[in-house]
Scaffold this motif. Structure first.
Motif, PDB file in Angstrom:
ATOM      1  N   GLU A  36      98.725  52.428 134.130  1.00  0.00           N
ATOM      2  CA  GLU A  36      98.065  53.733 134.090  1.00  0.00           C
ATOM      3  C   GLU A  36      97.533  54.113 135.471  1.00  0.00           C
ATOM      4  O   GLU A  36      97.681  55.252 135.923  1.00  0.00           O
ATOM      5  CB  GLU A  36      96.932  53.694 133.062  1.00  0.00           C
ATOM      6  CG  GLU A  36      96.361  55.054 132.728  1.00  0.00           C
ATOM      7  CD  GLU A  36      95.402  54.981 131.555  1.00  0.00           C
ATOM      8  OE1 GLU A  36      94.592  55.922 131.412  1.00  0.00           O
ATOM      9  OE2 GLU A  36      95.457  53.996 130.785  1.00  0.00           O
ATOM     10  N   GLU A  37      96.958  53.152 136.153  1.00  0.00           N
ATOM     11  CA  GLU A  37      96.439  53.408 137.499  1.00  0.00           C
ATOM     12  C   GLU A  37      97.580  53.724 138.476  1.00  0.00           C
ATOM     13  O   GLU A  37      97.475  54.666 139.278  1.00  0.00           O
ATOM     14  CB  GLU A  37      95.672  52.176 137.981  1.00  0.00           C
ATOM     15  CG  GLU A  37      95.238  52.243 139.435  1.00  0.00           C
ATOM     16  CD  GLU A  37      94.772  50.895 139.957  1.00  0.00           C
ATOM     17  OE1 GLU A  37      94.723  50.742 141.194  1.00  0.00           O
ATOM     18  OE2 GLU A  37      94.499  49.986 139.148  1.00  0.00           O
ATOM     19  N   ILE A  38      98.672  52.960 138.400  1.00  0.00           N
ATOM     20  CA  ILE A  38      99.799  53.152 139.318  1.00  0.00           C
ATOM     21  C   ILE A  38     100.443  54.517 139.109  1.00  0.00           C
ATOM     22  O   ILE A  38     100.743  55.239 140.061  1.00  0.00           O
ATOM     23  CB  ILE A  38     100.821  52.017 139.123  1.00  0.00           C
ATOM     24  CG1 ILE A  38     100.206  50.681 139.527  1.00  0.00           C
ATOM     25  CG2 ILE A  38     102.078  52.288 139.935  1.00  0.00           C
ATOM     26  CD1 ILE A  38     101.068  49.482 139.160  1.00  0.00           C
ATOM     27  N   LEU A  39     100.667  54.889 137.844  1.00  0.00           N
ATOM     28  CA  LEU A  39     101.298  56.182 137.558  1.00  0.00           C
ATOM     29  C   LEU A  39     100.410  57.347 137.955  1.00  0.00           C
ATOM     30  O   LEU A  39     100.891  58.391 138.402  1.00  0.00           O
ATOM     31  CB  LEU A  39     101.647  56.267 136.064  1.00  0.00           C
ATOM     32  CG  LEU A  39     102.695  55.268 135.546  1.00  0.00           C
ATOM     33  CD1 LEU A  39     102.817  55.367 134.035  1.00  0.00           C
ATOM     34  CD2 LEU A  39     104.050  55.533 136.197  1.00  0.00           C
ATOM     35  N   THR A  99      96.342  62.087 129.752  1.00  0.00           N
ATOM     36  CA  THR A  99      96.895  61.785 128.432  1.00  0.00           C
ATOM     37  C   THR A  99      98.362  61.400 128.536  1.00  0.00           C
ATOM     38  O   THR A  99      98.815  60.436 127.907  1.00  0.00           O
ATOM     39  CB  THR A  99      96.732  62.988 127.500  1.00  0.00           C
ATOM     40  OG1 THR A  99      95.340  63.299 127.357  1.00  0.00           O
ATOM     41  CG2 THR A  99      97.322  62.694 126.123  1.00  0.00           C
ATOM     42  N   ALA A 100      99.129  62.138 129.328  1.00  0.00           N
ATOM     43  CA  ALA A 100     100.547  61.829 129.492  1.00  0.00           C
ATOM     44  C   ALA A 100     100.734  60.454 130.122  1.00  0.00           C
ATOM     45  O   ALA A 100     101.558  59.649 129.667  1.00  0.00           O
ATOM     46  CB  ALA A 100     101.222  62.909 130.345  1.00  0.00           C
ATOM     47  N   VAL A 101      99.956  60.178 131.142  1.00  0.00           N
ATOM     48  CA  VAL A 101     100.071  58.884 131.824  1.00  0.00           C
ATOM     49  C   VAL A 101      99.681  57.751 130.888  1.00  0.00           C
ATOM     50  O   VAL A 101     100.351  56.705 130.843  1.00  0.00           O
ATOM     51  CB  VAL A 101      99.193  58.880 133.088  1.00  0.00           C
ATOM     52  CG1 VAL A 101      99.035  57.469 133.629  1.00  0.00           C
ATOM     53  CG2 VAL A 101      99.798  59.802 134.147  1.00  0.00           C
ATOM     54  N   ARG A 102      98.638  57.935 130.118  1.00  0.00           N
ATOM     55  CA  ARG A 102      98.197  56.886 129.198  1.00  0.00           C
ATOM     56  C   ARG A 102      99.250  56.627 128.120  1.00  0.00           C
ATOM     57  O   ARG A 102      99.514  55.476 127.754  1.00  0.00           O
ATOM     58  CB  ARG A 102      96.866  57.284 128.546  1.00  0.00           C
ATOM     59  CG  ARG A 102      96.224  56.159 127.720  1.00  0.00           C
ATOM     60  CD  ARG A 102      94.875  56.589 127.155  1.00  0.00           C
ATOM     61  NE  ARG A 102      93.999  57.098 128.198  1.00  0.00           N
ATOM     62  CZ  ARG A 102      93.627  58.383 128.298  1.00  0.00           C
ATOM     63  NH1 ARG A 102      94.050  59.276 127.403  1.00  0.00           N
ATOM     64  NH2 ARG A 102      92.830  58.767 129.274  1.00  0.00           N
ATOM     65  N   THR A 103      99.861  57.689 127.593  1.00  0.00           N
ATOM     66  CA  THR A 103     100.904  57.530 126.568  1.00  0.00           C
ATOM     67  C   THR A 103     102.082  56.730 127.111  1.00  0.00           C
ATOM     68  O   THR A 103     102.598  55.817 126.456  1.00  0.00           O
ATOM     69  CB  THR A 103     101.389  58.902 126.082  1.00  0.00           C
ATOM     70  OG1 THR A 103     100.282  59.629 125.544  1.00  0.00           O
ATOM     71  CG2 THR A 103     102.461  58.749 125.014  1.00  0.00           C
ATOM     72  N   VAL A 104     102.520  57.060 128.324  1.00  0.00           N
ATOM     73  CA  VAL A 104     103.640  56.342 128.934  1.00  0.00           C
ATOM     74  C   VAL A 104     103.265  54.880 129.189  1.00  0.00           C
ATOM     75  O   VAL A 104     104.051  53.969 128.915  1.00  0.00           O
ATOM     76  CB  VAL A 104     104.070  57.027 130.245  1.00  0.00           C
ATOM     77  CG1 VAL A 104     105.039  56.153 131.029  1.00  0.00           C
ATOM     78  CG2 VAL A 104     104.696  58.385 129.950  1.00  0.00           C
TER      79      VAL A 104
END
Length: 641
Positions: free
Chosen positions: A316-319, A328-333
């Motif tokens: 999540e941090e890297i993305l 929200t999008a980053v967390r879902t991925v």
């Protein structure tokens, strides 16, 4: 007879009943594989004649273009050759009347055949037309029930043979054959119709009249082996795998079932090759998933297995470094990547086949908010290579025939030999991210392909090659709902746009309406489920973070050349935010870099550097000016001493 006493492939039962209904057979599909007959796996060239003898045919012959006529046994050979040696006046082989050019060709061919038969000590049939005339004799006689198997029928009667001199004569003779056929005594003395059995890899290569609504012909597909058949075969060969000799009978049974699930879609010959893979790679069947992956994808390292756990934890941090403000999008991925790496799932059989993609996402939101950037970030994170992303612009696939570009044209059509752009990519790069951009612009027929990818994780191209998506991440992007965003925004103050839950509901509703109502594919909506990810609109704090990202890149580039840049961040942030929000964020974050920061900061900076040529170590100040562009560059004022 009701059927063989030993196990056999299920399609034999249908073939048996169709023959008893006086129909000729057209067998197509997996004809080059080993088939189960009489409890053993045999080549079709051995199993089919044995089956026909079992049905009751007293004489069985098989023809192919290379070897000519072959026979099931000596009795068959003696009878068939005795019929081929009949005198030329035999009414079973009428000589064509040379009323037309084609009739003259047929007459000459038959006269040549009869002359060869009369002069030869033992009849030899090599040419296809010779075989067809010989087959007509066998089908029209009433002395003994005969079956003629014609292998490579697609080469003899299909589009590939259209340029041959005897092509039309072959078709004419075939039509005569399948509309005729006398009854003769079988091995038990019961009447059985003489039949012809055609073998072909694909139906589409044959003339339509052979297989479409022809009451004289039963069309039977030879499928790939079932899970039960694969397990039966594996139980007999696991001892030849690496370390297989050390397995107990219980382990053999269990591992055969596991590998049978994992090899869904494979032929028996593929599974034979799996044994060679096990030996060469020294991978025992006790590691079934690793063995099947090595067999399917070769000597490639599995990036999912090698993905560093610490990297997954920080996904999540890297993305978020590349995709700003889309928490929200980053967390879902990130959650999906964790699931893919750990592997715990809702499955009845933990060792069952896992053919679906590692992740399937539907990114929806305004333009320029990071949908494509997040796809690139996933490729970089998982595969350490941004080029592992393949983007397909679906506006190029809006025509009805466009789906053929993805998987390749059918046999006989232009471009057939090239395969499909999607399947070619997946065969070359099975570990990758596949991005279908602006999916709403695709032709509705293409969604059948998408459903197959999501459900089965594989596609077969026009060349018969199967591309697997089980190691890929599949992403669809869309701007659905973006054009209706203005009315939603107008209900909120300019300095307090709608909160994310409202935006999320708006875009998810737009996707649901499109898939379920406009497209009429509610099942696709159900398959996507939580994979539908709504991206937020650009907000003031997001714009400032994006500005900071690009200014940081400029600063690093200048530092590499010996200059230190100092930005008036408050002024730059406000100017960019006002410009972006002033047009309703219609262009998204793309306009932040170009044209805004490009025209306001980068160009003036480079112009000032070339005009003033400051020495290395200079500190440069980018600040608000009074003209156009709104920002200027000066040497940073010296500090008071």
């Amino acid at each position: 007879m009701t059927g063989p006493t030993a196990p056999a492939a299920t399609w034999f039962a249908r073939a048996y009943h169709e023959i008893k209904r006086d129909r000729h057979l057209l067998l197509y599909g997996n004809i080059d594989d080993l088939v189960l007959w009489n409890d053993t796996f045999q080549p079709m060239t051995a199993a089919l004649p044995a089956f026909l003898c079992y049905v009751g045919f007293a004489a069985v012959a098989r023809y192919d273009l290379v070897d000519g006529l072959k026979y099931a046994d000596d009795g068959s050979q003696g009878f068939v050759e005795s019929r081929l040696g009949a005198p030329a006046a035999d009414p079973a082989v009428p000589v064509a009347q040379p009323e037309t050019r084609r009739g003259a060709q047929l007459a000459e061919s038959e006269r040549e055949l009869l002359a060869r038969i009369g002069s030869a000590g033992r009849p030899v049939v090599i040419r296809a037309l010779d075989m067809l005339h010989a087959s007509r004799r066998l089908l029209d006689q009433r002395d003994r029930a005969c079956a003629m198997v014609i292998d490579q029928a697609d080469l003899i009667f299909g589009k590939a043979g259209e340029g041959e001199d005897q092509y039309q004569a072959n078709l004419a003779c075939l039509r005569k054959m399948i509309t005729s056929g006398e009854h003769a005594p079988d091995v038990d003395g019961q009447p059985l119709r003489n039949v012809v059995v055609l073998l072909a890899t694909r139906l589409s290569t044959l003339p339509d009249w052979v297989h479409c609504n022809n009451p004289h012909v039963a069309v039977i597909e030879i499928p790939h082996p079932s899970t039960t058949e694969r397990a039966d075969f594996l139980r007999g060969v696991l001892g030849g795998f690496h370390g297989g000799a050390e397995l107990s009978p219980e382990e053999v049974g269990r591992l055969a079932g596991t590998l049978a699930n994992l090899t869904d879609g494979m032929s028996i010959l593929d599974i034979q090759a799996l044994r060679a893979t096990s030996r060469l790679a020294e991978i025992a069947p006790t590691k079934p998933r690793k063995l099947v992956l090595r067999h399917r994808f070769g000597l490639r390292d599995d990036p999912w297995e090698q993905l560093d756990m610490a990297k997954v934890v920080r996904a999540e941090e890297i993305l978020s470094r590349r995709v700003i403000g889309q928490d929200t999008a980053v967390r879902t991925v990130a959650d999906v990547l964790v699931n893919a790496r750990i592997g715990v799932d809702f499955v009845a059989d933990p060792d069952g086949s896992s053919t679906q993609p590692k992740g399937v996402f539907f990114f929806v939101g305004p333009t320029g908010v990071g949908k494509t950037e997040l796809a690139k970030a996933i490729a970089e994170l998982v595969f350490d290579d941004e080029t592992a992303l393949r983007r397909f612009d679906m506006s190029e696939f809006s025509q009805e025939h466009a789906s053929e570009r993805l998987t390749g044209a059918p046999p006989g059509f232009v471009g057939y030999e090239n395969g499909g752009v999607l399947t070619n990519w997946m065969l070359e790069r099975p570990f990758s991210v596949v991005l279908f951009d602006e999916i709403e612009k695709a032709n509705p027929k293409i969604f059948d392909k998408f459903l197959q990818i999501i459900d089965d994780g594989r596609l077969t191209d026009g060349l018969g090659r199967t591309a697997h998506f089980s190691q890929a991440v599949v992403i669809f992007t869309s701007n659905l709902g973006a054009s209706d965003l203005a009315p939603l925004m107008s209900g909120y103050p300019a300095d307090a746009p709608p909160p994310y839950p409202v935006v999320q509901e708006h875009f998810r509703g737009a996707v649901a309406e499109y898939l379920a109502q406009s497209l009429g594919r509610p099942e696709l909506l159900g398959r996507l489920g939580s994979g539908i990810v709504a991206f937020d609109i650009l907000r003031a704090d997001m714009i400032a973070k994006i500005v900071g990202k690009f200014l940081g890149q400029l600063g690093a580039s200048a530092a590499a050349r010996g200059y230190e840049l100092i930005f008036d961040r408050r002024a730059i942030d406000k100017a960019v935010t006002d410009a972006v929000t002033g047009n309703g964020s219609a262009l998204g974050a793309r306009q932040i870099r170009s044209p805004l920061l490009e025209e306001w900061v980068r160009r003036p900076l480079n112009r000032w550097l070339i005009e003033h040529a400051p020495p290395p170590g200079s500190r440069l100040w980018v600040h608000r000016g009074k003209g156009s562009p709104p920002f200027v560059v000066d040497e940073f004022p010296a500090e008071d001493t």
